[in-house]
Design a protein around this motif. Structure first.
Motif, short mmCIF file in Angstrom:
data_model
loop_
_atom_site.label_atom_id
_atom_site.label_comp_id
_atom_site.label_asym_id
_atom_site.label_seq_id
_atom_site.Cartn_x
_atom_site.Cartn_y
_atom_site.Cartn_z
N ALA A 56 -0.40 0.83 10.41
CA ALA A 56 0.19 2.16 10.46
C ALA A 56 -0.76 3.10 11.19
CB ALA A 56 0.48 2.67 9.04
N ASP A 57 -0.30 4.33 11.45
CA ASP A 57 -1.10 5.32 12.15
C ASP A 57 -1.67 6.30 11.12
OD1 ASP A 57 -2.22 7.30 13.69
OD2 ASP A 57 -0.45 7.62 14.96
N PRO A 58 -2.97 6.28 10.85
CA PRO A 58 -3.53 7.18 9.83
C PRO A 58 -3.42 8.65 10.20
CG PRO A 58 -5.29 6.12 11.07
CD PRO A 58 -4.02 5.46 11.50
N ARG A 59 -3.25 8.95 11.49
CA ARG A 59 -3.11 10.35 11.89
C ARG A 59 -1.82 10.96 11.33
NH1 ARG A 59 -3.66 9.25 18.18
NH2 ARG A 59 -2.20 7.64 17.46
N SER A 60 -0.82 10.12 11.07
CA SER A 60 0.46 10.62 10.55
C SER A 60 0.33 11.20 9.15
CB SER A 60 1.50 9.50 10.56
OG SER A 60 1.18 8.50 9.60
N VAL A 61 -0.73 10.80 8.44
CA VAL A 61 -0.91 11.27 7.06
C VAL A 61 -1.10 12.79 7.04
CG1 VAL A 61 -2.42 11.15 5.05
CG2 VAL A 61 -1.80 9.07 6.27
N ARG A 62 -1.69 13.35 8.10
CA ARG A 62 -1.96 14.80 8.12
C ARG A 62 -0.68 15.60 7.91
NH1 ARG A 62 -5.62 13.50 12.78
NH2 ARG A 62 -7.76 13.69 12.01
N ASP A 63 0.41 15.19 8.55
CA ASP A 63 1.67 15.93 8.43
C ASP A 63 2.20 15.92 7.00
OD1 ASP A 63 1.68 16.52 11.13
OD2 ASP A 63 2.85 14.74 11.66
N HIS A 64 1.95 14.84 6.29
CA HIS A 64 2.46 14.73 4.93
C HIS A 64 1.60 15.49 3.92
CE1 HIS A 64 5.47 11.57 5.87
NE2 HIS A 64 4.66 11.36 6.88
N TYR A 116 0.84 -1.19 0.00
CA TYR A 116 0.00 0.00 0.00
C TYR A 116 0.88 1.25 0.00
CZ TYR A 116 -2.56 -3.91 1.89
OH TYR A 116 -3.06 -5.17 2.09
N SER A 117 0.27 2.39 -0.27
CA SER A 117 0.99 3.65 -0.26
C SER A 117 1.51 3.96 1.13
CB SER A 117 0.08 4.79 -0.72
OG SER A 117 -0.23 4.70 -2.09
N ASP A 118 2.74 4.52 1.20
CA ASP A 118 3.25 5.05 2.46
C ASP A 118 2.70 6.47 2.63
OD1 ASP A 118 4.82 6.82 0.94
OD2 ASP A 118 6.63 5.59 1.14
N PRO A 119 3.00 7.16 3.74
CA PRO A 119 2.40 8.48 3.95
C PRO A 119 2.67 9.48 2.83
CG PRO A 119 3.34 7.67 5.99
CD PRO A 119 3.75 6.71 4.92
N ASN A 120 3.89 9.48 2.29
CA ASN A 120 4.18 10.42 1.20
C ASN A 120 3.39 10.09 -0.05
OD1 ASN A 120 6.09 12.02 2.59
ND2 ASN A 120 7.70 10.52 2.20
N MET A 121 3.27 8.81 -0.35
CA MET A 121 2.55 8.39 -1.55
C MET A 121 1.06 8.68 -1.44
SD MET A 121 4.55 4.78 -2.09
CE MET A 121 3.58 4.22 -3.49
N VAL A 122 0.48 8.43 -0.25
CA VAL A 122 -0.96 8.65 -0.11
C VAL A 122 -1.26 10.15 -0.18
CG1 VAL A 122 -1.21 8.85 2.42
CG2 VAL A 122 -2.98 7.74 1.08
N ALA A 123 -0.35 10.99 0.32
CA ALA A 123 -0.53 12.44 0.19
C ALA A 123 -0.43 12.87 -1.27
CB ALA A 123 0.53 13.17 1.03
N GLU A 124 0.51 12.30 -2.01
CA GLU A 124 0.64 12.61 -3.43
C GLU A 124 -0.61 12.21 -4.19
OE1 GLU A 124 3.44 11.48 -7.32
OE2 GLU A 124 3.89 10.61 -5.34
#
Length: 283
Positions: A250-258, A219-227
């Motif tokens: 993984a922690d979905p809250r971390s996506v916000r920072d990316h 699956y996408s990592d945080p940078n990929m999901v943000a892209e």
């Protein structure tokens, strides 16, 4: 044949059946599964998976939220690709059997249902309930217009994504896809209120054949999901799939920072299994 046992009884399908949305609402089922229900009662399932995986290779980390035999009033099931946690006879065929719903999926997914898992032999499912769809198709189900769009998932044989339009808002489900020019094109053609993108960590998962621990990124990592969310120009992003497999959570809250430096998404919605979210007007 895998037997499904619900950890939560029948309260979740009962909640969906009793709900009267003002527009279009979705319920997160864990993994990449969703109930959708519109104000006229039209109800869809996308990628519902109620299995426990293939321990010790894939080990389910969240509850099984309902038994498929308890589902009523579903008009259609959509599948994004052929992987077991997206096309799974014990999870999906009993819903078709009990509701006379239609199943829509790309060719390899329908072939899996017909030939590999023999849904029409193992369950009371008619062949004309199984429908092959392809990129560019449109499916009208009640008040919902479902557009079949491309998806880039290097681990799947023929993945697709879905854009679900309702008068109150537009929902996007990307399956397990990663960023691509296809997403940028979708973002230009639709105004998506709420979009679902698969997100997770990488890990050492036993190989399917040798069972040796192997570096795995599904699956996408945080940078990929943000892209990907920015390509799709999402108003709101709901990360999915992060909760299901031991070793890849993984922690979905971390996506916000990316996402902070991108124009989209404007909001990251963190939903847990069983949560209800409105597509048009945030709930």
């Amino acid at each position: 044949m895998e037997t499904i046992h619900s950890d939560w009884g029948d309260w979740l399908p009962r909640e969906v059946a009793d709900a009267e949305p003002d527009g279009l609402d979705v319920w997160y089922l864990g993994c990449n599964g969703f109930f959708l229900k519109a104000s006229d009662g039209t109800t869809l399932l996308i990628d519902p998976y109620l299995g426990t995986g293939d321990p010790p290779r894939t080990v389910r980390m969240v509850p099984v939220p309902f038994h498929p035999g308890d589902v009523e009033g579903v008009d259609a099931i959509l599948a994004t690709h052929e992987h077991t946690d997206h096309v799974h006879g014990p999870s999906q065929a009993p819903v078709l059997e009990g509701t006379d719903a239609n199943f829509f999926a790309p060719d390899d997914s329908v072939e899996k249902a017909r030939e590999d898992e023999r849904w029409t032999d193992e369950w009371d499912v008619e062949d004309d309930q199984l429908h092959v769809v392809a990129e560019g198709d449109r499916i009208d189900v009640g008040s919902l217009s479902v557009h079949v769009e491309p998806a880039h998932d290097p681990d799947a044989s023929h993945p697709v994504s879905y854009v679900v339009e309702h008068e109150s808002g537009t929902f996007f489900h990307g399956g397990d896809a990663r960023p691509s020019e296809a997403f940028a094109d979708i973002g230009e053609r639709y105004d998506i209120d709420l979009g679902v993108l698969a997100f997770g960590s990488s890990g050492m998962i036993p190989d399917k054949e040798t069972r040796e621990p192997t570096f795995t990124q599904w699956y996408s990592d945080p940078n990929m999901v943000a892209e990907a969310a920015n390509q799709l120009a999402l108003d709101r992003l709901l990360p999915s799939h992060w909760d299901i497999w031991k070793g890849l959570t993984a922690d979905p809250r971390s996506v916000r920072d990316h996402c902070r430096s991108f124009a989209h998404p404007r909001t990251v919605v963190v939903a847990e299994i069983g949560d209800r979210v409105s597509v048009g007007t945030p709930r």
